[in-house]
Design an enzyme around this catalytic site. Structure first.
Site, PDB file in Angstrom:
ATOM      1  N   PRO A  12     -10.479   5.924   4.318  1.00  0.00           N
ATOM      2  CA  PRO A  12      -9.457   6.650   5.078  1.00  0.00           C
ATOM      3  C   PRO A  12      -8.102   6.622   4.371  1.00  0.00           C
ATOM      4  O   PRO A  12      -7.717   5.603   3.806  1.00  0.00           O
ATOM      5  CB  PRO A  12      -9.383   5.886   6.401  1.00  0.00           C
ATOM      6  CG  PRO A  12     -10.694   5.196   6.517  1.00  0.00           C
ATOM      7  CD  PRO A  12     -11.134   4.895   5.123  1.00  0.00           C
ATOM      8  N   GLY A  53      -4.440   6.037   3.680  1.00  0.00           N
ATOM      9  CA  GLY A  53      -3.520   5.038   4.231  1.00  0.00           C
ATOM     10  C   GLY A  53      -4.152   3.687   4.459  1.00  0.00           C
ATOM     11  O   GLY A  53      -3.507   2.748   4.905  1.00  0.00           O
ATOM     12  N   CYS A  54      -5.439   3.563   4.161  1.00  0.00           N
ATOM     13  CA  CYS A  54      -6.154   2.314   4.321  1.00  0.00           C
ATOM     14  C   CYS A  54      -5.995   1.512   3.023  1.00  0.00           C
ATOM     15  O   CYS A  54      -6.183   2.057   1.947  1.00  0.00           O
ATOM     16  CB  CYS A  54      -7.630   2.638   4.539  1.00  0.00           C
ATOM     17  SG  CYS A  54      -8.431   1.577   5.700  1.00  0.00           S
ATOM     18  N   VAL A  55      -5.630   0.232   3.114  1.00  0.00           N
ATOM     19  CA  VAL A  55      -5.473  -0.527   1.871  1.00  0.00           C
ATOM     20  C   VAL A  55      -6.600  -1.516   1.634  1.00  0.00           C
ATOM     21  O   VAL A  55      -7.340  -1.828   2.544  1.00  0.00           O
ATOM     22  CB  VAL A  55      -4.126  -1.282   1.824  1.00  0.00           C
ATOM     23  CG1 VAL A  55      -3.040  -0.337   1.342  1.00  0.00           C
ATOM     24  CG2 VAL A  55      -3.772  -1.874   3.151  1.00  0.00           C
TER      25      VAL A  55
END
Lengths: 122, 98, 111
Positions: free
Chosen positions: C107, C109-111
């Site tokens: 996704p 913005g997922c880190v």
């Protein structure tokens, strides 16, 4: 940081695909949604083309990211503003756009920009 | 002579610059963001229509479709595919209005 | 870049194990990826996986976890649209891990 909500505006002025600005802006918008800020998207000049219905990118072998604008609502990004004069100069009307927007005159757009804490330009 | 334009006429002055210089009998090929100029209701469409008497105007169909504008192409402009693009480029001297 | 081998076919993955080509995904791929993640797929997992694939088809992005939770709640009811339920199914994160198994990119913005 808790409780500090700032007014952010993303100003989009470029057509999709010809440059990377539109896609970059959209990705930053999606990321910004995680920070619970007051986010507005403004579409000026060629930026209004980003929201045109009926984009079919198979022929240019590029990802069609226009459906993602319809996901913004689910990200609680509901303030989309489009410049009326930009639509008119391009032969477009509100019903040619793939999401619900608020159409503003240039003057109203300028006034809205003045109310922002942060403006991000694309 | 083939004049290739890839920038939007409402963002850069490439179309005006090209139309001012292009000699009669030449051709213009609109690609990428330049395709918007040849769509109905666009402020630049009239300029293209005026130029049609002295210049032949082509447009890359895939770029028009990508932008959701295929049903708005103005009359007198000839759509080409990538093969047509290559043929035009191969049979003409090309000037790209970058 | 990496790759995984499924039914004698080599599928390209990124450095974190997400499929590079969405169209490479099959139910067997999901089974294989789930096994790698130590997740045993039951009907409730499939419900989320199918939901994610439908979401991607419609919007061309993998949803953030908050968005996924809300959207699942809307479609499958509040007892499924909460993070506890989703984390029980996918302990390493419903967005991150479920997206991987569903063959979607990580996704945004997922880190």
């Amino acid at each position: 940081m808790e409780g500090v909500v700032k007014k952010f505006m993303f100003v989009n002025r470029k057509a999709p695909y010809g440059t990377i600005y539109a896609l970059e802006s959209l990705e930053v918008v999606l990321i910004s949604a995680a920070f619970d800020q007051d986010v507005s998207l403004a579409f000026l000049d060629d930026g209004v083309y980003q929201l045109k219905k009926g984009q079919q990118t198979k022929g240019i072998e590029t990802k069609n990211f226009s459906p993602t604008y319809r996901a913004l609502d689910g990200y609680d990004i509901e303030k989309l503003y489009v410049e009326r004069e930009a639509l008119e100069a391009r032969g477009l009307a509100e019903e040619d756009l793939l999401v619900d927007v608020t159409v503003l005159s240039r003057q109203e757009m300028g006034a809205l920009m003045e109310q922002m804490d942060v403006v991000l330009s694309f | 002579m083939l004049h290739i334009i890839n920038k939007s006429a409402s963002d850069r002055n490439c179309l005006d610059a090209c139309l001012a210089v292009a000699a009669e009998g030449g051709a213009i090929l609109l690609i990428e963001d330049a395709v918007y100029a040849a769509t109905r209701g666009n402020a630049a469409a009239a300029k293209l229509q005026q130029a049609q008497g002295r210049l032949k105007v082509y447009i890359l169909q895939a770029d028009l479709e990508a932008r959701g504008m295929a049903d708005r192409l103005i009359e007198g402009v000839t759509p080409v595919d990538y093969g047509g693009f290559v043929d035009l480029a191969a049979s003409n001297t090309c000037q790209s209005w970058l | 870049m990496g790759s995984i081998e499924i039914n004698g076919k080599s599928l390209e993955t990124d450095e974190e194990g997400y499929l590079v080509n969405l169209s490479d995904w099959t139910e067997d791929t999901a089974q294989f990826l789930a096994q790698q993640e130590n997740v045993e797929l039951g009907p409730n997992h499939w419900e989320v996986i199918n939901f994610l694939r439908e979401y991607y088809t419609e919007y061309q992005i993998a949803p953030a976890v908050r968005v996924l939770t809300k959207a699942i709640g809307k479609k499958l009811g509040p007892d499924k649209g909460n993070s506890q339920y989703l984390y029980e199914l996918f302990p390493y994160g419903p967005a991150k891990q479920a997206c991987k198994i569903a063959g979607l990119p990580k996704p945004t913005g997922c880190v």
